[in-house]
Design an enzyme around this catalytic site. Structure first.
Site, PDB file in Angstrom:
ATOM      1  CE  LYS A 152     -13.115  -1.927   0.951  1.00  0.00           C
ATOM      2  NZ  LYS A 152     -11.815  -1.782   1.624  1.00  0.00           N
ATOM      3  CE  LYS A 158      -7.334  -7.274  -1.227  1.00  0.00           C
ATOM      4  NZ  LYS A 158      -7.005  -6.359  -0.158  1.00  0.00           N
ATOM      5  CE  LYS A 210      -4.389  -1.658   1.666  1.00  0.00           C
ATOM      6  NZ  LYS A 210      -5.503  -1.556   2.598  1.00  0.00           N
TER       7      LYS A 210
HETATM    8  N1  AQP Z   1      -9.963  -8.878  -3.749  1.00  0.00           N
HETATM    9  C1  AQP Z   1     -10.182  -9.511  -2.611  1.00  0.00           C
HETATM   10  N2  AQP Z   1     -10.177 -10.852  -2.581  1.00  0.00           N
HETATM   11  C2  AQP Z   1     -10.413 -11.516  -1.434  1.00  0.00           C
HETATM   12  N3  AQP Z   1     -10.636 -10.921  -0.266  1.00  0.00           N
HETATM   13  C3  AQP Z   1     -10.644  -9.592  -0.253  1.00  0.00           C
HETATM   14  N4  AQP Z   1     -10.839  -8.715   0.725  1.00  0.00           N
HETATM   15  C4  AQP Z   1     -10.792  -7.458   0.240  1.00  0.00           C
HETATM   16  N5  AQP Z   1     -10.533  -7.499  -1.082  1.00  0.00           N
HETATM   17  C5  AQP Z   1     -10.433  -8.803  -1.411  1.00  0.00           C
HETATM   18  C6  AQP Z   1     -11.068  -9.137   2.096  1.00  0.00           C
HETATM   19  O1  AQP Z   1     -12.169  -8.415   2.615  1.00  0.00           O
HETATM   20  C7  AQP Z   1     -11.948  -8.166   3.994  1.00  0.00           C
HETATM   21  C8  AQP Z   1     -12.127  -6.717   4.280  1.00  0.00           C
HETATM   22  O2  AQP Z   1     -11.017  -6.034   3.870  1.00  0.00           O
HETATM   23  P1  AQP Z   1     -10.921  -4.469   3.871  1.00  0.00           P
HETATM   24  O3  AQP Z   1     -11.923  -3.941   2.955  1.00  0.00           O
HETATM   25  O4  AQP Z   1     -10.988  -3.951   5.247  1.00  0.00           O
HETATM   26  O5  AQP Z   1      -9.440  -4.211   3.440  1.00  0.00           O
HETATM   27  P2  AQP Z   1      -8.610  -4.559   2.217  1.00  0.00           P
HETATM   28  O6  AQP Z   1      -8.176  -5.982   2.218  1.00  0.00           O
HETATM   29  O7  AQP Z   1      -7.508  -3.573   2.227  1.00  0.00           O
HETATM   30  O8  AQP Z   1      -9.575  -4.331   0.989  1.00  0.00           O
HETATM   31  P3  AQP Z   1      -9.288  -3.520  -0.321  1.00  0.00           P
HETATM   32  O9  AQP Z   1     -10.486  -3.629  -1.172  1.00  0.00           O
HETATM   33  O10 AQP Z   1      -7.982  -3.899  -0.916  1.00  0.00           O
HETATM   34  O11 AQP Z   1      -9.262  -2.057   0.256  1.00  0.00           O
HETATM   35  P4  AQP Z   1      -8.250  -0.912  -0.019  1.00  0.00           P
HETATM   36  O12 AQP Z   1      -8.332  -0.614  -1.473  1.00  0.00           O
HETATM   37  O13 AQP Z   1      -8.704   0.229   0.818  1.00  0.00           O
HETATM   38  O14 AQP Z   1      -6.918  -1.411   0.411  1.00  0.00           O
HETATM   39  C9  AQP Z   1     -10.549  -8.664   4.326  1.00  0.00           C
HETATM   40  O15 AQP Z   1     -10.660  -9.905   4.929  1.00  0.00           O
HETATM   41  C10 AQP Z   1      -9.894  -8.758   2.996  1.00  0.00           C
HETATM   42  O16 AQP Z   1      -8.892  -9.745   2.970  1.00  0.00           O
END
Ligand code: AQP
Length: 327
Positions: free
Chosen positions: A195, A192, A111
């Site tokens: 969002k 990955k 990140k």
């Molecule tokens: N693409 C993904 N595949 C599988 N699992 C995912 N998770 C998020 N994206 C995927 C899982 O959803 C849970 C919540 O995660 P989060 O939204 O708090 O954080 P994150 O993993 O950082 O999600 P993003 O979408 O990648 O957010 P940003 O863009 O803000 O960094 C977790 O269990 C995560 O693994």
């Protein structure tokens, strides 16, 4: 009853990755566990946010949790920033985390590459996450594979604290889904689906219209072999589409592979789009009903009241053990 805790940052609109890697597990487990699900808005501000969009998204996300099947009678649903004990405990845990441990967090490495000015909050994010978990003595934390390391850090901190000050925190376990552990970006299937990415062509948001969903899936990047089978290394695009289909249909990866083995890529994409559209349209209909009903505030108020009591008790125990305060 064992306690399960999950949270999805409102750092962007929720995606099918959030659904498969996060919400789906919580829905499946809500009958078996004492389930806590929260909106980690403090986590979201580790990277820059537009305040109006952030506040809007908090309510939208809770309505989406409900629309995806999170039952408010079986789950404690709350907003992280409305409970000061998360940040209080986070500070205490920071003082019991080694720099070497924090430095090893791979999500921070990924990140921080995307940011121009990286905040200290982004670096200490996993420690706030440890506080979220330990404050409520969670037994299980359903996470995508990318967050497993954070739960392991929470375990290490809990064990260290317990050893030094006597039994205080429950040691949590990560719960990793068997299928759909990681949903990849449709345009860059080696990355990955996230969002908060600014390039949204490869991301399916839960609130995308049918037309947009179909367009994004039909233009997903694949390969030139023209043969459908599961091979993450050599065929990340096709493997991702098979994973998405499998997660939405409930069919195993093996059966999904078998079903599509004679399909061309265009027809495979169409079937994937059908199954995603069907599910997301159902979710969107319910979402609108929840947004119009005022239930979101009701649910968050109830949750706030319940977790405040639990968290205060835990934090006071921690203060006492550390020699903080006067009692
Ligand atoms: N693409 C993904 N595949 C599988 N699992 C995912 N998770 C998020 N994206 C995927 C899982 O959803 C849970 C919540 O995660 P989060 O939204 O708090 O954080 P994150 O993993 O950082 O999600 P993003 O979408 O990648 O957010 P940003 O863009 O803000 O960094 C977790 O269990 C995560 O693994």
């Amino acid at each position: 009853m064992k306690r399960l805790l999950t949270g999805l940052q409102p750092s962007g609109d929720l995606t099918i990755g959030s659904l498969i890697g996060g919400i789906k597990q919580s829905v499946e487990y809500q009958n078996e566990y004492d389930s806590f699900i929260f909106v980690p808005d403090l986590h979201a501000i580790t990277v820059p946010q537009d305040p109006t969009l952030l506040r809007d998204r908090i309510k939208k996300n809770v309505a989406l949790y409900l629309a995806c099947g999170i039952n408010p009678n079986k789950n404690t649903i709350y907003l992280q920033s409305e409970n000061v004990y998360h940040t209080n405990l986070s500070w205490v845990l920071e003082c019991h985390t080694y720099m070497g441990e924090a430095n090893r967090m791979t999500q921070y490495k990924d990140k921080s590459k995307k940011q121009e000015n990286v905040s200290v909050g982004l670096f200490t994010y996993p420690i706030l996450m440890a506080a979220d978990i330990l404050l409520y003595d969670a037994d299980y934390v359903p996470v995508g594979i990318d967050q497993k390391q954070h739960v392991e850090l929470a375990r290490d901190i809990a064990m260290r604290f317990n050893k030094k000050y006597g039994s205080t925190f429950n040691v949590p376990n990560p719960l990793i889904p068997k299928v759909g552990a990681k949903i990849m970006d449709l345009q860059t299937p080696t990355k990955k689906m996230s969002k908060s990415d600014t390039e949204t062509k490869g991301i399916i948001f839960l609130l995308d219209s049918e037309e947009v969903i179909r367009k994004k899936i039909m233009s997903a990047v694949t390969d030139s072999e023209a043969k459908v089978y599961y091979d993450i290394e050599n065929k990340p695009g096709i493997s991702n589409l098979l994973t998405i289909y499998s997660s939405f249909s409930g069919l195993s990866i093996e059966k999904t592979e078998e079903k599509f083995k004679d399909f061309n890529y265009g027809n495979l994409k169409k079937e994937v789009a059908d199954v995603v559209v069907e599910k997301l349209m159902q979710i969107q209909k319910k979402y609108q009903e929840y947004m119009d009903s005022g239930i979101v505030d009701e649910v968050l108020n109830q949750g706030r009241e319940k977790v405040e009591k639990i968290a205060r008790q835990k934090y006071e125990e921690v203060m006492h053990k550390l020699g903080l305060g006067r009692n």
